[in-house]
Design an enzyme around this catalytic site. Sequence first.
Site, PDB file in Angstrom:
ATOM      1  N   ASP A   1      52.450   6.614  -3.859  1.00  0.00           N
ATOM      2  CA  ASP A   1      51.102   7.312  -4.188  1.00  0.00           C
ATOM      3  C   ASP A   1      50.575   7.799  -2.970  1.00  0.00           C
ATOM      4  OD1 ASP A   1      51.050   6.828  -6.907  1.00  0.00           O
ATOM      5  OD2 ASP A   1      50.382   4.875  -6.958  1.00  0.00           O
TER       6      ASP A   1
ATOM      7  N   LYS B   1      58.715   6.806  -7.469  1.00  0.00           N
ATOM      8  CA  LYS B   1      57.919   7.418  -8.632  1.00  0.00           C
ATOM      9  C   LYS B   1      56.709   8.328  -8.013  1.00  0.00           C
ATOM     10  CE  LYS B   1      54.272   5.422 -10.958  1.00  0.00           C
ATOM     11  NZ  LYS B   1      53.064   6.697 -11.080  1.00  0.00           N
TER      12      LYS B   1
ATOM     13  N   ASP C   1      56.486  11.393 -12.820  1.00  0.00           N
ATOM     14  CA  ASP C   1      55.520  10.907 -13.508  1.00  0.00           C
ATOM     15  C   ASP C   1      54.724  12.064 -13.932  1.00  0.00           C
ATOM     16  OD1 ASP C   1      53.934   9.306 -14.878  1.00  0.00           O
ATOM     17  OD2 ASP C   1      53.124   8.430 -13.115  1.00  0.00           O
ATOM     18  N   LEU C   2      54.993  13.100 -14.645  1.00  0.00           N
ATOM     19  CA  LEU C   2      54.001  14.069 -15.006  1.00  0.00           C
ATOM     20  C   LEU C   2      53.622  14.142 -16.253  1.00  0.00           C
ATOM     21  CD1 LEU C   2      55.759  17.103 -13.041  1.00  0.00           C
ATOM     22  CD2 LEU C   2      53.878  15.441 -12.198  1.00  0.00           C
ATOM     23  N   LYS C   3      54.068  13.302 -16.978  1.00  0.00           N
ATOM     24  CA  LYS C   3      53.329  13.137 -18.508  1.00  0.00           C
ATOM     25  C   LYS C   3      53.377  14.469 -19.254  1.00  0.00           C
ATOM     26  CE  LYS C   3      51.040   8.752 -17.147  1.00  0.00           C
ATOM     27  NZ  LYS C   3      51.163   8.812 -15.674  1.00  0.00           N
TER      28      LYS C   3
ATOM     29  N   HIS D   1      52.650  17.131 -21.928  1.00  0.00           N
ATOM     30  CA  HIS D   1      52.031  17.447 -23.223  1.00  0.00           C
ATOM     31  C   HIS D   1      51.703  18.698 -23.568  1.00  0.00           C
ATOM     32  CE1 HIS D   1      48.930  15.392 -26.120  1.00  0.00           C
ATOM     33  NE2 HIS D   1      49.842  16.185 -26.860  1.00  0.00           N
ATOM     34  N   ASP D   2      52.305  19.347 -24.437  1.00  0.00           N
ATOM     35  CA  ASP D   2      52.285  20.620 -24.605  1.00  0.00           C
ATOM     36  C   ASP D   2      53.050  21.229 -25.863  1.00  0.00           C
ATOM     37  OD1 ASP D   2      51.689  23.575 -24.040  1.00  0.00           O
ATOM     38  OD2 ASP D   2      51.382  22.988 -22.024  1.00  0.00           O
ATOM     39  N   ILE D   3      53.181  22.403 -26.210  1.00  0.00           N
ATOM     40  CA  ILE D   3      53.873  22.805 -27.580  1.00  0.00           C
ATOM     41  C   ILE D   3      55.296  22.421 -27.240  1.00  0.00           C
ATOM     42  CG2 ILE D   3      52.384  24.640 -28.183  1.00  0.00           C
ATOM     43  CD1 ILE D   3      54.155  26.633 -26.928  1.00  0.00           C
ATOM     44  N   PRO D   4      56.160  22.124 -28.470  1.00  0.00           N
ATOM     45  CA  PRO D   4      57.629  21.783 -27.904  1.00  0.00           C
ATOM     46  C   PRO D   4      58.410  22.449 -27.048  1.00  0.00           C
ATOM     47  CG  PRO D   4      56.994  21.456 -30.113  1.00  0.00           C
ATOM     48  CD  PRO D   4      55.824  22.273 -29.664  1.00  0.00           C
TER      49      PRO D   4
ATOM     50  N   THR E   1      46.717   2.921 -20.640  1.00  0.00           N
ATOM     51  CA  THR E   1      45.869   1.843 -20.523  1.00  0.00           C
ATOM     52  C   THR E   1      44.579   1.847 -20.312  1.00  0.00           C
ATOM     53  OG1 THR E   1      46.934   1.498 -18.511  1.00  0.00           O
ATOM     54  CG2 THR E   1      48.085   0.316 -20.306  1.00  0.00           C
TER      55      THR E   1
ATOM     56  N   GLN F   1      43.683  -3.340 -10.590  1.00  0.00           N
ATOM     57  CA  GLN F   1      44.510  -3.778 -11.647  1.00  0.00           C
ATOM     58  C   GLN F   1      43.612  -5.117 -12.346  1.00  0.00           C
ATOM     59  OE1 GLN F   1      46.757  -1.970 -13.039  1.00  0.00           O
ATOM     60  NE2 GLN F   1      47.916  -1.080 -11.410  1.00  0.00           N
TER      61      GLN F   1
ATOM     62  N   GLY G   1      53.286  -0.437  -6.595  1.00  0.00           N
ATOM     63  CA  GLY G   1      52.672   0.333  -5.505  1.00  0.00           C
ATOM     64  C   GLY G   1      52.294  -0.528  -4.511  1.00  0.00           C
ATOM     65  N   ARG G   2      50.910  -0.761  -4.670  1.00  0.00           N
ATOM     66  CA  ARG G   2      50.489  -1.409  -3.192  1.00  0.00           C
ATOM     67  C   ARG G   2      50.677  -2.897  -2.992  1.00  0.00           C
ATOM     68  NH1 ARG G   2      44.667   0.113  -6.340  1.00  0.00           N
ATOM     69  NH2 ARG G   2      46.316  -0.309  -7.892  1.00  0.00           N
TER      70      ARG G   2
HETATM   71  O1  C5P Z   1      49.380   0.317  -6.724  1.00  0.00           O
HETATM   72  P1  C5P Z   1      49.855  -0.207  -8.152  1.00  0.00           P
HETATM   73  O2  C5P Z   1      50.975  -1.281  -8.150  1.00  0.00           O
HETATM   74  O3  C5P Z   1      48.773  -0.549  -8.718  1.00  0.00           O
HETATM   75  O4  C5P Z   1      50.562   1.071  -8.384  1.00  0.00           O
HETATM   76  C1  C5P Z   1      50.752   1.380  -9.924  1.00  0.00           C
HETATM   77  C2  C5P Z   1      51.272   2.694 -10.111  1.00  0.00           C
HETATM   78  O5  C5P Z   1      51.459   2.553 -11.593  1.00  0.00           O
HETATM   79  C3  C5P Z   1      50.415   3.701  -9.982  1.00  0.00           C
HETATM   80  O6  C5P Z   1      50.911   4.817  -9.650  1.00  0.00           O
HETATM   81  C4  C5P Z   1      49.404   3.922 -11.205  1.00  0.00           C
HETATM   82  O7  C5P Z   1      48.926   5.011 -11.248  1.00  0.00           O
HETATM   83  C5  C5P Z   1      50.444   3.607 -12.203  1.00  0.00           C
HETATM   84  N1  C5P Z   1      49.921   3.188 -13.479  1.00  0.00           N
HETATM   85  C6  C5P Z   1      49.057   1.997 -13.576  1.00  0.00           C
HETATM   86  N2  C5P Z   1      48.537   1.541 -14.832  1.00  0.00           N
HETATM   87  C7  C5P Z   1      49.021   2.320 -15.935  1.00  0.00           C
HETATM   88  C8  C5P Z   1      49.815   3.407 -15.830  1.00  0.00           C
HETATM   89  C9  C5P Z   1      50.233   3.808 -14.563  1.00  0.00           C
HETATM   90  O8  C5P Z   1      49.003   1.408 -12.452  1.00  0.00           O
HETATM   91  N3  C5P Z   1      48.506   1.711 -16.986  1.00  0.00           N
END
Ligand code: C5P
Length: 242
Positions: free
Chosen positions: A13, A35, A62-64, A66-69, A126, A196, A216-217
């Site tokens: 990130d 990622k 991680d581009l998720k 979502h569009d037509i098939p 989430t 989080q 991540g962090r």
């Molecule tokens: O820094 P951290 O450990 O919180 O990073 C978690 C990664 O997962 C980030 O790239 C965040 O966008 C992603 N993510 C998340 N919660 C979700 C879906 C994705 O933290 N529900």
Amino acid sequence: MENARRRLIFALDVDDFSQAQAWVEQLHDKVGFFKIGKQLFTRCGPDVVRMVRERGGEVFLDLKYHDIPNTVAKAAIEACKLGVQMFNVHALGGLEMMQTTVREVDDYCAAHALQRPTLLAVTILTSSTEQTLHQVGIDRPVDEMVPRLAALAKQAGFDGVVASPREVGLIRAVCGDDFAIVTPGVRPAFASLDDQKRVTTPADAIAAGASHLVVGRPISAANDPQQAARLILDEMAQALGG
Ligand code: C5P
């Protein structure tokens, strides 16, 4: 330890190429995947994927989609050409979108002697609540939608889903053991919660049935990121039974 390493995904990130490169150089032998999400990819494009691959890292794109098939399937093939090991789509795009993607990716990989990447679906983000769903006309509880969409992804031939640690049990119950469940929101005891809210330790996430953890962090903000990654791997390895 190698089993744990293959299951640890570092969230790259950052918003520029040189920072991304520095993280990959530091962590490529500690984590299984990097990622790359919408921000970094929009800023740096496919070059950032190539950079990770050239330094020996694997990529979760991680581009998720979502569009037509047809559009999602074509984007997925481009992801295969880039050599990503994992990518995702929104399960809300529907069964046909996911089936078409699986079929075209399988055909492409077979024709080019490539190993098929791991195909993941996002169920319900989430950040979405019952109210979010209600506003778009979905009057089912989140806890019902998540396993339902996970089952749809499995039916389409997907390899797994991205989910919060608290959803893992619901998903395992309908999708069985042979299904990847990738969970963010993981916080080892030594790390702060950041933004989080519902978090789980690496050991608890593995014990609950997660197959891969996105972190991540807790690594990037640690005083010693390599040591933080090692501690997380130790905890995962222990939960995996050594
Ligand atoms: O820094 P951290 O450990 O919180 O990073 C978690 C990664 O997962 C980030 O790239 C965040 O966008 C992603 N993510 C998340 N919660 C979700 C879906 C994705 O933290 N529900």
